[in-house]
Write a protein that holds these residues in place. Structure first.
Motif, PDB file in Angstrom:
ATOM      1  N   ALA A 166       0.948  -1.085  -0.109  1.00 33.20           N
ATOM      2  CA  ALA A 166       0.133   0.066  -0.198  1.00 33.20           C
ATOM      3  C   ALA A 166       0.800   1.391   0.196  1.00 33.20           C
ATOM      4  N   ARG A 167       1.909   1.092   0.782  1.00 29.90           N
ATOM      5  CA  ARG A 167       2.685   2.415   0.920  1.00 29.90           C
ATOM      6  C   ARG A 167       3.580   2.632  -0.442  1.00 29.90           C
ATOM      7  N   ILE A 168       3.890   1.570  -1.276  1.00 28.55           N
ATOM      8  CA  ILE A 168       4.610   1.717  -2.592  1.00 28.55           C
ATOM      9  C   ILE A 168       3.447   2.563  -3.475  1.00 28.55           C
ATOM     10  N   THR A 169       2.257   1.697  -3.421  1.00 26.36           N
ATOM     11  CA  THR A 169       1.273   2.132  -4.507  1.00 26.36           C
ATOM     12  C   THR A 169       0.951   3.522  -4.381  1.00 26.36           C
ATOM     13  N   PHE A 170       0.818   4.216  -3.034  1.00 27.04           N
ATOM     14  CA  PHE A 170       0.436   5.587  -2.949  1.00 27.04           C
ATOM     15  C   PHE A 170       1.518   6.732  -2.813  1.00 27.04           C
ATOM     16  N   LEU A 171       2.643   6.168  -2.447  1.00 30.19           N
ATOM     17  CA  LEU A 171       3.632   7.260  -2.064  1.00 30.19           C
ATOM     18  C   LEU A 171       4.834   7.020  -3.192  1.00 30.19           C
ATOM     19  N   ASP A 172       4.893   6.046  -4.102  1.00 30.35           N
ATOM     20  CA  ASP A 172       5.984   5.855  -5.038  1.00 30.35           C
ATOM     21  C   ASP A 172       5.531   6.472  -6.158  1.00 30.35           C
ATOM     22  N   PRO A 173       5.677   7.535  -6.869  1.00 28.88           N
ATOM     23  CA  PRO A 173       5.479   8.037  -8.112  1.00 28.88           C
ATOM     24  C   PRO A 173       5.552   6.866  -9.211  1.00 28.88           C
ATOM     25  N   ALA A 174       6.724   6.177  -9.103  1.00 26.24           N
ATOM     26  CA  ALA A 174       6.736   4.986 -10.263  1.00 26.24           C
ATOM     27  C   ALA A 174       5.556   4.008 -10.204  1.00 26.24           C
ATOM     28  N   SER A 175       5.072   3.891  -9.059  1.00 31.30           N
ATOM     29  CA  SER A 175       3.983   2.910  -9.053  1.00 31.30           C
ATOM     30  C   SER A 175       2.795   3.233 -10.362  1.00 31.30           C
ATOM     31  N   ARG A 176       2.693   4.491 -10.375  1.00 32.13           N
ATOM     32  CA  ARG A 176       1.612   5.187 -11.139  1.00 32.13           C
ATOM     33  C   ARG A 176       1.919   4.734 -12.765  1.00 32.13           C
ATOM     34  N   GLU A 177       3.188   4.689 -12.950  1.00 33.02           N
ATOM     35  CA  GLU A 177       3.708   4.242 -14.323  1.00 33.02           C
ATOM     36  C   GLU A 177       3.571   2.896 -14.511  1.00 33.02           C
ATOM     37  N   LEU A 178       4.112   2.260 -13.369  1.00 31.09           N
ATOM     38  CA  LEU A 178       4.199   0.683 -13.803  1.00 31.09           C
ATOM     39  C   LEU A 178       2.627  -0.025 -13.685  1.00 31.09           C
ATOM     40  N   TYR A 179       1.742   0.556 -13.000  1.00 25.74           N
ATOM     41  CA  TYR A 179       0.421  -0.108 -13.041  1.00 25.74           C
ATOM     42  C   TYR A 179      -0.564   0.835 -14.041  1.00 25.74           C
ATOM     43  N   ALA A 180      -0.866  -0.171 -15.122  1.00 24.90           N
ATOM     44  CA  ALA A 180      -1.698   0.775 -16.319  1.00 24.90           C
ATOM     45  C   ALA A 180      -3.050   1.065 -15.699  1.00 24.90           C
TER      46      ALA A 180
END
Length: 286
Positions: free
Chosen positions: A159-173
């Protein structure tokens, strides 16, 4: 986390989702002064008094019976995950002891899950613990998600990676869908463990302060277990991937789960995943 407040929020949220036509109640038209059903209507559907349901929604009923909770679940049209969540919120004292025991026990990866993880060479897999902490992973998971070993252990949390790591928004379509699923699972965790897990409370507080998206989704109170589904990725090295994930839990220790990500054979995603894993392996050898 205040369990009574959480119960109130959950009941109000689910009541607001329903309309008279959803539950075969007469709708006489005109403007309704409340969003969704009235308390009186839920009480009628559940077969309880209006006063009892009002106190229930205010968190002032200490030990409702299974029959009452199941009747409310039926009246509110709750699914199985939501019904279990209602039971946990309404009777926290029944789970408080086990939650405290889990909290003080250090999260160590079960030997069988560790062995399974080591056997999965071509399938990205992680072991998820309480609060969505990432406890272990295989090289294929690092190829897909990034190098977990390079992260601070306190930040290895889905959850922390999903919401706080900007790279997750690029990785998850489909980032919005993933974000909602994570919040839904954290609500289940909060219902099971509530105030007896200060680390969970800290995580929810941190995400609420740092992420507007998390605050909005948390207020909507989605509830869903993490079992199986499809994740779509846009990987920086191999492009688009569509992977099916499965969550495997031991019956005697549901706090730990092995999550695997696999591509359908014969698809472009399968070819791209094999290419990614081969490239990653070559980098390790080099």
């Amino acid at each position: 986390m205040n369990t009574a407040t959480t119960l109130s929020d959950f009941l109000r949220n689910r009541r607001a989702r329903l309309h008279p036509q959803d539950v075969a109640l007469p709708d006489f038209g005109g403007t309704r002064r409340v969003t969704g059903l009235r308390r009186e209507e839920i009480a009628e559907l559940a077969g309880v008094s209006v006063d009892y349901y009002t106190r229930m929604e205010q968190g002032r009923v200490s030990n409702p019976s299974d029959a009452v909770l199941n009747a409310l679940a039926h009246a509110l049209r709750l699914n199985d995950d939501e019904t279990r969540h209602l039971h946990h919120l309404a009777r926290p004292q029944r789970t408080a002891r086990s939650a405290r025991e889990h909290r003080i026990r250090r999260q160590s990866v079960r030997p069988m899950l560790r062995r399974l993880l080591e056997e999965l060479k071509d399938v990205p897999a992680v072991v998820m613990g309480r609060r969505m902490d990432i406890l272990a992973w295989n090289p294929a998971a690092c190829a897909l998600f990034g190098d977990y070993a390079a992260m601070d252990s306190a930040k290895r949390n889905i959850a922390r990676i999903t919401f706080l790591d900007p790279a997750s928004r690029e990785l998850y379509a489909d980032w919005s869908s993933c974000a909602r699923e994570n919040v839904a699972y954290l609500h289940l965790e909060a219902g099971r463990n509530h105030s007896s897990d200060p680390q969970l409370a800290h995580l929810i507080g941190e995400l609420s302060m740092k992420s507007e998206d998390f605050r909005r989704l948390w207020a909507e109170h989605p509830v869903q277990d993490k079992t199986s589904g499809i994740k779509r990725f846009h990987h920086p090295l191999v492009g688009d991937l569509e992977l099916t994930y499965e969550t495997l839990r031991a019956a005697d220790d549901p706090d730990q789960a092995l999550i695997t990500y696999a591509a359908q054979p014969g698809t472009s995603s399968h070819d791209s995943l094999r290419m990614l894993l081969a490239w990653t392996a070559s980098q390790l050898i080099a």
